[in-house]
Motif scaffolding. Structure first.
Motif, PDB file in Angstrom:
ATOM      1  N   LEU A 271       0.821  -1.211   0.000  1.00 52.70           N
ATOM      2  CA  LEU A 271       0.000   0.000   0.000  1.00 52.70           C
ATOM      3  C   LEU A 271       0.853   1.259   0.000  1.00 52.70           C
ATOM      4  N   ASN A 272       1.953   1.218   0.769  1.00 50.31           N
ATOM      5  CA  ASN A 272       2.832   2.379   0.829  1.00 50.31           C
ATOM      6  C   ASN A 272       3.505   2.635  -0.510  1.00 50.31           C
ATOM      7  N   ALA A 273       3.903   1.572  -1.206  1.00 52.93           N
ATOM      8  CA  ALA A 273       4.536   1.740  -2.510  1.00 52.93           C
ATOM      9  C   ALA A 273       3.572   2.345  -3.523  1.00 52.93           C
ATOM     10  N   ASP A 274       2.284   2.048  -3.366  1.00 54.13           N
ATOM     11  CA  ASP A 274       1.285   2.598  -4.282  1.00 54.13           C
ATOM     12  C   ASP A 274       0.864   4.013  -3.889  1.00 54.13           C
ATOM     13  N   SER A 275       0.626   4.219  -2.587  1.00 55.86           N
ATOM     14  CA  SER A 275       0.099   5.503  -2.113  1.00 55.86           C
ATOM     15  C   SER A 275       0.749   5.916  -0.808  1.00 55.86           C
ATOM     16  N   PRO A 276       1.996   6.386  -0.856  1.00 52.04           N
ATOM     17  CA  PRO A 276       2.646   6.833   0.391  1.00 52.04           C
ATOM     18  C   PRO A 276       1.919   8.034   0.976  1.00 52.04           C
ATOM     19  N   ASP A 277       1.502   7.922   2.221  1.00 56.89           N
ATOM     20  CA  ASP A 277       0.743   8.994   2.849  1.00 56.89           C
ATOM     21  C   ASP A 277       0.848   8.821   4.354  1.00 56.89           C
ATOM     22  N   SER A 278       1.046   9.911   5.064  1.00 60.71           N
ATOM     23  CA  SER A 278       1.206   9.831   6.519  1.00 60.71           C
ATOM     24  C   SER A 278      -0.062   9.352   7.207  1.00 60.71           C
ATOM     25  N   GLY A 279      -1.191   9.354   6.505  1.00 62.95           N
ATOM     26  CA  GLY A 279      -2.433   8.868   7.086  1.00 62.95           C
ATOM     27  C   GLY A 279      -2.506   7.359   7.180  1.00 62.95           C
ATOM     28  N   THR A 280      -1.627   6.646   6.481  1.00 64.14           N
ATOM     29  CA  THR A 280      -1.532   5.174   6.441  1.00 64.14           C
ATOM     30  C   THR A 280      -2.911   4.512   6.472  1.00 64.14           C
ATOM     31  N   THR A 281      -3.271   3.850   7.568  1.00 57.62           N
ATOM     32  CA  THR A 281      -4.522   3.093   7.634  1.00 57.62           C
ATOM     33  C   THR A 281      -5.720   3.924   7.212  1.00 57.62           C
ATOM     34  N   PHE A 282      -5.835   5.127   7.719  1.00 60.93           N
ATOM     35  CA  PHE A 282      -6.963   5.999   7.381  1.00 60.93           C
ATOM     36  C   PHE A 282      -7.051   6.222   5.873  1.00 60.93           C
ATOM     37  N   THR A 283      -5.944   6.604   5.274  1.00 61.08           N
ATOM     38  CA  THR A 283      -5.933   6.922   3.846  1.00 61.08           C
ATOM     39  C   THR A 283      -6.172   5.682   2.999  1.00 61.08           C
ATOM     40  N   TRP A 284      -5.465   4.598   3.321  1.00 62.47           N
ATOM     41  CA  TRP A 284      -5.550   3.388   2.493  1.00 62.47           C
ATOM     42  C   TRP A 284      -6.911   2.714   2.605  1.00 62.47           C
ATOM     43  N   VAL A 285      -7.469   2.628   3.801  1.00 63.28           N
ATOM     44  CA  VAL A 285      -8.774   1.988   3.968  1.00 63.28           C
ATOM     45  C   VAL A 285      -9.862   2.834   3.318  1.00 63.28           C
ATOM     46  N   THR A 286      -9.716   4.159   3.380  1.00 63.13           N
ATOM     47  CA  THR A 286     -10.664   5.038   2.706  1.00 63.13           C
ATOM     48  C   THR A 286     -10.642   4.801   1.198  1.00 63.13           C
ATOM     49  N   LYS A 287      -9.445   4.679   0.618  1.00 61.65           N
ATOM     50  CA  LYS A 287      -9.340   4.444  -0.814  1.00 61.65           C
ATOM     51  C   LYS A 287      -9.893   3.073  -1.204  1.00 61.65           C
ATOM     52  N   ALA A 288      -9.808   2.107  -0.294  1.00 61.27           N
ATOM     53  CA  ALA A 288     -10.289   0.757  -0.592  1.00 61.27           C
ATOM     54  C   ALA A 288     -11.788   0.604  -0.340  1.00 61.27           C
ATOM     55  N   PHE A 289     -12.260   1.061   0.819  1.00 63.33           N
ATOM     56  CA  PHE A 289     -13.639   0.780   1.237  1.00 63.33           C
ATOM     57  C   PHE A 289     -14.528   2.006   1.374  1.00 63.33           C
TER      58      PHE A 289
ATOM     59  N   LEU B  94       5.971   3.617   8.534  1.00 61.74           N
ATOM     60  CA  LEU B  94       5.187   4.029   7.374  1.00 61.74           C
ATOM     61  C   LEU B  94       4.568   5.400   7.585  1.00 61.74           C
ATOM     62  N   THR B  95       4.313   5.749   8.838  1.00 62.87           N
ATOM     63  CA  THR B  95       3.713   7.052   9.141  1.00 62.87           C
ATOM     64  C   THR B  95       4.622   8.197   8.717  1.00 62.87           C
ATOM     65  N   VAL B  96       5.936   7.973   8.738  1.00 64.82           N
ATOM     66  CA  VAL B  96       6.881   9.029   8.353  1.00 64.82           C
ATOM     67  C   VAL B  96       7.299   8.902   6.889  1.00 64.82           C
ATOM     68  N   ASN B  97       6.483   8.205   6.071  1.00 63.65           N
ATOM     69  CA  ASN B  97       6.877   7.992   4.678  1.00 63.65           C
ATOM     70  C   ASN B  97       7.042   9.295   3.893  1.00 63.65           C
ATOM     71  N   GLU B  98       6.265  10.319   4.238  1.00 63.62           N
ATOM     72  CA  GLU B  98       6.393  11.587   3.526  1.00 63.62           C
ATOM     73  C   GLU B  98       7.645  12.355   3.942  1.00 63.62           C
ATOM     74  N   GLU B  99       8.252  11.954   5.053  1.00 62.64           N
ATOM     75  CA  GLU B  99       9.422  12.661   5.565  1.00 62.64           C
ATOM     76  C   GLU B  99      10.698  11.832   5.436  1.00 62.64           C
ATOM     77  N   THR B 100      10.608  10.706   4.705  1.00 55.58           N
ATOM     78  CA  THR B 100      11.729   9.792   4.541  1.00 55.58           C
ATOM     79  C   THR B 100      12.284   9.873   3.127  1.00 55.58           C
ATOM     80  N   ALA B 101      13.592   9.815   2.994  1.00 55.82           N
ATOM     81  CA  ALA B 101      14.219   9.786   1.667  1.00 55.82           C
ATOM     82  C   ALA B 101      13.772   8.523   0.935  1.00 55.82           C
ATOM     83  N   ASN B 102      13.277   8.681  -0.282  1.00 54.18           N
ATOM     84  CA  ASN B 102      12.745   7.569  -1.059  1.00 54.18           C
ATOM     85  C   ASN B 102      11.700   6.812  -0.242  1.00 54.18           C
ATOM     86  N   GLY B 103      10.706   7.576   0.253  1.00 48.73           N
ATOM     87  CA  GLY B 103       9.727   7.037   1.191  1.00 48.73           C
ATOM     88  C   GLY B 103       8.911   5.879   0.664  1.00 48.73           C
TER      89      GLY B 103
END
Length: 512
Positions: free
Chosen positions: A83-101, A246-255
């Protein structure tokens, strides 16, 4: 900044311009993210609180329970990577579950993550308080100082101080956090290594010692499925926290790549630490219900308090410092997750806009960080009044929250990638088999624990109107989340109408 949505007449949003949340990118590398993950899991703190309750459930089968508990964790971590490789976002579960369900299920997923973090933050602060006064007693040679932790008013006041310090460091951003964590995590791992070495070297001299046996890894020796579910729920608690990577994916190099890899590496490293410490501790202390035995209820809250002196002798004070630094480090690093989750939920319109306020000086979610601190401190104060054993009850309730939002994220992975799972063998296993088994397994444990926790004797024995406190906490918090969600649907209807984030919402561009 908020997300901009272009509309055409009365049509639903057809395209999205995704704006950044204001987080500073490229601050962390792989090592820093793994250290942050280990810090959040907090091996020394986690083990001192979880070994006793888990032994109480499964006895000598403790090592195999930790292994079984690790299986859904590693399966879910693979789902997070996809999920992170497809949609890196600090919202993690919130963002990904929203996009799915969709927004309703996604909002509850985000609530589950926030609830788990608030519960564990209060727990971390409590352990930090206990070991702070224990350290003072050992350092000054005044045993009576350790009893100060039993003074409820002083205990809560000290907890507030620890939370305030953690919030201050978190507010200053990940650069400050990284520097603090390198020192605290390094120290706790060194002391745990010393403890393991001394326990292995001296186990035969202990009156409660038991020799190592491969039977400890035989799951068939556990009598009931309820014991397995309870043991797994507790062992899930000891692994929880790697998802901060994963929560810091937006703040990580090559997140897109680094954050997911760091989460998986963190889980594997922690498994090795736990097995070594667990086996060494069982061999030295045994699983009896008296003395330093792991099943002695007097030792359940803080096992290392009872074992430090017998195992480490004059170096026992180092273990007190290690657990103190572990809980303090995790208290500080754990604020990273709820603050960025609150930020993401506000950014996409699921919470009041105030939670998306960023500190201009430090580029951190300032308001969300302070709000998480206030909520966790308040939760601890309330729990300290109504619970006979704050640590045990909150650990069990936390297990319910973890199973809920981890399981939901794993199932979301399967549904989100449903059209590509048969495109390759890799996709079949990483997008279907692994997340499906991990998610279903966690939901089974969630349901079993929820049923068992209805009984007042589950956990510390605390109850509210005849219902076990663990059930009230775990299920009650989810019900509260549904109520808050209904309120937000009236206050912030755009998100719930699918206007801010949908499956076709493009991913953020995360710098490499």
């Amino acid at each position: 900044m908020s997300q901009t949505i272009r509309r055409s007449g009365n049509d639903a949003a057809t395209s999205h311009d995704i704006s950044g949340k204001g987080l500073k990118t490229g601050q962390l590398g792989l090592l820093a993210v793994v250290v942050l993950g280990i810090s959040t899991i907090a091996p020394a703190y986690t083990l001192t609180g979880a070994l006793g309750p888990t032994v109480n459930e499964v006895g000598l089968q403790l090592p195999v329970i930790f292994l079984i508990g690790f299986i859904p964790m590693i399966l879910v971590s693979l789902a997070y990577r996809e999920l992170n490789a497809d949609s890196p976002d600090s919202g993690t579960t919130f963002t990904w579950v929203t996009k799915a369900f969709g927004p309703w299920v996604g909002w509850m997923g985000g609530w589950g993550l926030l609830a788990a973090n608030i519960i564990v933050l209060s727990n971390l602060a409590g352990v930090a308080v206990d070991f702070f006064y224990l350290f003072l007693a050992q350092a000054t040679g005044s045993p009576e100082l350790a009893d100060l932790a039993s003074n409820k008013l002083l205990n809560v006041a000290t907890c507030f101080v620890f939370v305030a310090l953690a919030v201050w460091i978190s507010y200053r951003g990940l650069h400050t956090t990284k520097i603090v964590q390198y020192g605290l995590v390094g120290f706790q791992l060194l002391v745990l290594g010393l403890f393991v070495a001394m326990a292995f070297a001296n186990w035969s001299t202990s009156e409660t010692a038991v020799p190592f046996s491969w039977d400890w890894f035989d799951v068939t020796k556990i009598e009931t499925f309820g014991q397995i579910a309870a043991g797994i729920s507790l062992s899930i608690f000891v692994y929880w926290g790697w998802d901060v990577c994963l929560t810091v994916n937006e703040e990580t190099a090559n997140g897109k790549k680094t954050a997911g890899l760091a989460g998986t590496l963190t889980a594997v490293i922690v498994l090795g630490i736990y097995l070594l410490v667990t086996i060494a501790t069982m061999m030295f202390a045994g699983v009896g219900d008296s003395g330093i035995g792991l099943n002695n209820e007097e030792n359940h809250a803080n096992v290392f308090t009872a074992l430090a002196s017998p195992v480490m002798g004059p170096f026992a004070i180092l273990m007190s410092l290690a657990v103190l630094s572990s809980s303090a480090a995790s208290l500080q690093s754990t604020f990273t997750s709820p603050s960025r989750s609150l930020l993401a939920m506000a950014h996409y319109g699921a919470l009041p806009e105030r939670f998306s306020h960023m500190s201009k000086k430090f580029s951190t979610p300032g308001f969300a960080t302070v709000a998480a601190g206030v909520l966790s401190a308040g939760f601890y104060a309330v729990m300290h009044v109504i619970s006979e054993n704050v640590l045990n009850d909150t650990i069990l309730a936390l297990g319910l929250m973890i199973c809920f939002y981890y399981g939901l994220t794993a199932i979301a992975c399967v549904w989100y990638f449903r059209n590509s799972v048969f495109a390759s063998a890799r996709n079949f296993f990483l997008r279907l088999v692994c997340p499906l088994f991990g998610g279903v397994g966690l939901f089974v444990v969630f349901l079993q624990t929820a049923v068992d926790s209805w009984a007042p004797e589950f956990g510390s024995g605390s109850e509210i109107f005849g219902v076990g406190l663990v059930f009230v906490l775990g299920i009650g918090i989810l019900v509260l989340g549904a109520v808050v969600m209904l309120i937000m649907s009236r206050v912030r209807p755009g998100f719930f109408r699918g206007e801010t984030i949908r499956k076709d919402t493009p991913a953020l561009v995360v710098p490499e």
